[in-house]
Structures are given as structure tokens and as C-alpha cells.
Design an enzyme around this catalytic site. Structure first.
Site, PDB file in Angstrom:
ATOM      1  CG  HIS A 147      -1.975  -1.071   1.142  1.00 20.86           C
ATOM      2  ND1 HIS A 147      -2.956  -1.118   0.189  1.00 20.86           N
ATOM      3  CD2 HIS A 147      -2.171  -2.164   1.917  1.00 20.86           C
ATOM      4  CE1 HIS A 147      -3.720  -2.190   0.376  1.00 20.86           C
ATOM      5  NE2 HIS A 147      -3.259  -2.839   1.422  1.00 20.86           N
TER       6      HIS A 147
ATOM      7  CD  GLU B  34      -3.928  -9.321   4.065  1.00 14.38           C
ATOM      8  OE1 GLU B  34      -4.143  -8.334   4.774  1.00 14.38           O
ATOM      9  OE2 GLU B  34      -3.032  -9.340   3.205  1.00 14.38           O
TER      10      GLU B  34
ATOM     11  CG  ASP C 120      -6.943  -6.416   3.197  1.00 16.39           C
ATOM     12  OD1 ASP C 120      -7.767  -5.891   2.431  1.00 16.39           O
ATOM     13  OD2 ASP C 120      -5.756  -6.086   3.233  1.00 16.39           O
TER      14      ASP C 120
HETATM   15  C1  3PY Z   1      -4.503  -5.431   7.061  1.00 17.47           C
HETATM   16  O1  3PY Z   1      -4.906  -5.063   8.175  1.00 17.47           O
HETATM   17  O2  3PY Z   1      -5.236  -5.850   6.156  1.00 17.47           O
HETATM   18  C2  3PY Z   1      -3.076  -5.367   6.779  1.00 17.47           C
HETATM   19  O3  3PY Z   1      -2.634  -5.868   5.770  1.00 17.47           O
HETATM   20  C3  3PY Z   1      -2.174  -4.667   7.724  1.00 17.47           C
HETATM   21  O4  3PY Z   1      -1.922  -5.364   8.768  1.00 17.47           O
HETATM   22 MG    MG Z   2      -4.035  -6.234   4.329  1.00 13.87          MG
END
Ligand code: 3PY
Ligand code: MG
Length: 266
Positions: A48, A152, A178
């Protein structure tokens, strides 16, 4: 010269708690400033954050004199990108969006030279080998690489045990933002379903024998994640720290007469 040992990998293996920050400013000066602050690790975010291979290498060079461990998060699983990033000299990668054991195995293969993997050999052009100045590079490189995969998504939670079991995966890191989005709670990392999923995932990672890590919003959350089994914790990002420090300072000043700043609108 000899291969620098991966102290972060050693700290994880010994379950020593590690606190760190993400960095998205893509700037060697801010990276060096943070490297003087005493955190255990700093992660250059190329998923990001506005980082590319050049900015990653410049930040690694800026941080090199300081006692801090450097991690990089690539934008994707692309073996060509992983090859270039390892060429900068980073030894620990945090790879986002790993949903299956098959994907985890593919990332492991991208990081290692044959016969273990598929990484191309170009040491004379790369800082990783200090342009061939590291005499034991080929014998030491594999043992000093550390792979952390990010869990995630709902699919990743379903496949967590298989992902954690992949040889070459050292640690599993939860991305709460995510994960919340994938569970149908975009922007709500404190939703009860997200919190329960995180606690369960941290416990399963620890039970697997692999190290668990997570991104935290604050110290209270970090303490509760540690109770659930997390041993390495990212405590925010340089961007957020800059913004919150600037706002805190402004809020401490007396009110301005005639109103505040006017937005430029872009
Ligand atoms: C998220 O929270 O999705 C991340 O990738 C960062 O930790
Ligand atoms: Mg993430």
C-alpha cells in the site's frame, strides 16, 4: 565479508516479543529517523505504501547502521518482484493475501535458489550479496531468509492450518483490515465477528508451532493480541504517526483568531 545473520528470524524462533512499525512514506530520511527510535523491526510497505525496488533499497541502506530489523511487504506474489526485492538485501518478507497452502508453497519457491526453488541468480548485480562481496552467500542465504505470510480473508482462515504447515513459512501474520472486509465488515476491525476470528486464528497459529503476528491499533489491543498468542506486533504506520502527532500539537495550541486553514481541495 560474511552473510549478516537474520536476527529477526532468530528472535521469532526464540519467541522474543517484537514490536515494530509499518513504513509507507517511502523515504530514507524518515526510515533512518525511525531506525534510531528503538523498535525491534521496521517494515517497508510496498503493498500500500508508495515503495518500489529503488526506494526499498535506499531505505535499507539508510537503516543499515542502526540496530533494527528490516522487513519488506511486496505488492504481490509475483516471483519476478520477489526476486528483485531479495536482491535489495532484505531477508524477511511479509507476503500479503496468502489464501491457500499452494500459494504459500509458490512464495517459498520464489524466495529460494534451485533445487529448493526457482529464484534466478544475479548476485553480481544485487546488494543482497553485496555485489558478490559476501563470500558465503550461496551457502548461507536460504537459512537467513524468513517468510511471513499474511492471513486476511475468509478463505485463508479456512485454510489456515494447511498454510501454517507449509515448510519454509516461518510465521503467520493477520491483517485485521482486510480480514474485516472479507468477513463483510469493511472498516470495522472491532466488530465482534472479526475479533472472534482473530482470537481463534492467533490460537490456531500458535498451536501449529509457527509464530503469530498481527497489526495493532494501539497498546491495549496489542496486549490482548499477545494474550491470544501473538509474539510480533506492528504498532501502526509512519503515516498515521506523523498525522496524529501533527494533530495533537495543533490541538494543544490556543484557538486562532479569524478561523483556521482553508482547504486547497485536492
Ligand atoms: C490489514 O490489516 O489488512 C493489513 O494488511 C495490515 O496489517
Ligand atoms: Mg491487508
Amino acid at each position: 565479508m560474511h552473510m549478516p545473520p537474520n536476527m529477526f528470524k532468530q528472535a521469532l524462533a526464540q519467541r522474543r516479543t517484537q514490536f515494530g512499525l509499518f513504513m509507507g512514506l517511502a523515504n530514507p530520511i524518515s526510515a533512518e529517523i525511525l531506525a534510531t527510535c528503538g523498535y525491534d523491526f521496521l517494515l517497508i510497505d510496498a503493498e500500500h505504501g508508495l515503495n518500489d525496488t529503488r526506494s526499498v533499497q535506499a531505505q535499507l541502506q539508510a537503516m543499515a547502521p542502526h540496530p533494527v530489523q528490516c522487513l519488506v511487504r511486496p505488492a504481490s506474489h509475483d516471483p519476478a518482484l520477489i526476486k528483485q526485492l531479495l536482491g535489495t538485501g532484505v531477508q524477511t518478507l511479509l507476503v500479503p493475501m496468502v489464501d491457500t497452502a499452494e500459494q504459500a508453497r509458490a512464495v517459498v519457491a520464489s524466495m529460494h535458489y534451485p533445487p529448493k526453488g526457482i529464484r534466478g541468480v544475479g548476485t553480481g548485480l544485487e546488494r543482497g550479496s553485496r555485489w558478490n562481496a559476501i563470500s558465503d552467500y550461496f551457502t548461507q542465504v536460504s537459512d537467513n531468509l524468513c517468510l511471513i505470510v499474511q492471513i486476511e480473508s475468509r478463505t485463508a482462515l479456512e485454510n489456515l492450518d494447511d498454510i501454517a504447515a507449509v515448510e519454509g513459512v516461518d510465521a503467520v501474520f493477520i491483517g485485521p483490515s482486510d480480514l474485516a472486509a472479507s468477513l463483510g465488515h469493511l472498516g470495522q476491525i472491532s466488530h465482534p465477528e472479526v475479533k472472534a476470528a482473530i482470537a481463534d486464528a492467533l490460537a490456531r497459529i500458535s498451536a501449529s508451532g509457527k509464530v503469530a503476528g498481527i497489526f495493532c491499533a494501539d497498546a491495549t489491543q496489542a496486549a490482548s493480541f499477545q494474550d491470544s498468542g501473538a509474539s510480533f506486533l506492528a504498532m501502526g504506520a509512519d503515516t498515521g504517526l506523523l498525522r496524529s502527532a501533527a494533530i495533537k500539537l495543533l490541538d494543544s495550541l490556543p484557538p486562532r483568531s479569524g478561523g483556521g486553514a482553508v482547504s486547497a481541495g485536492y
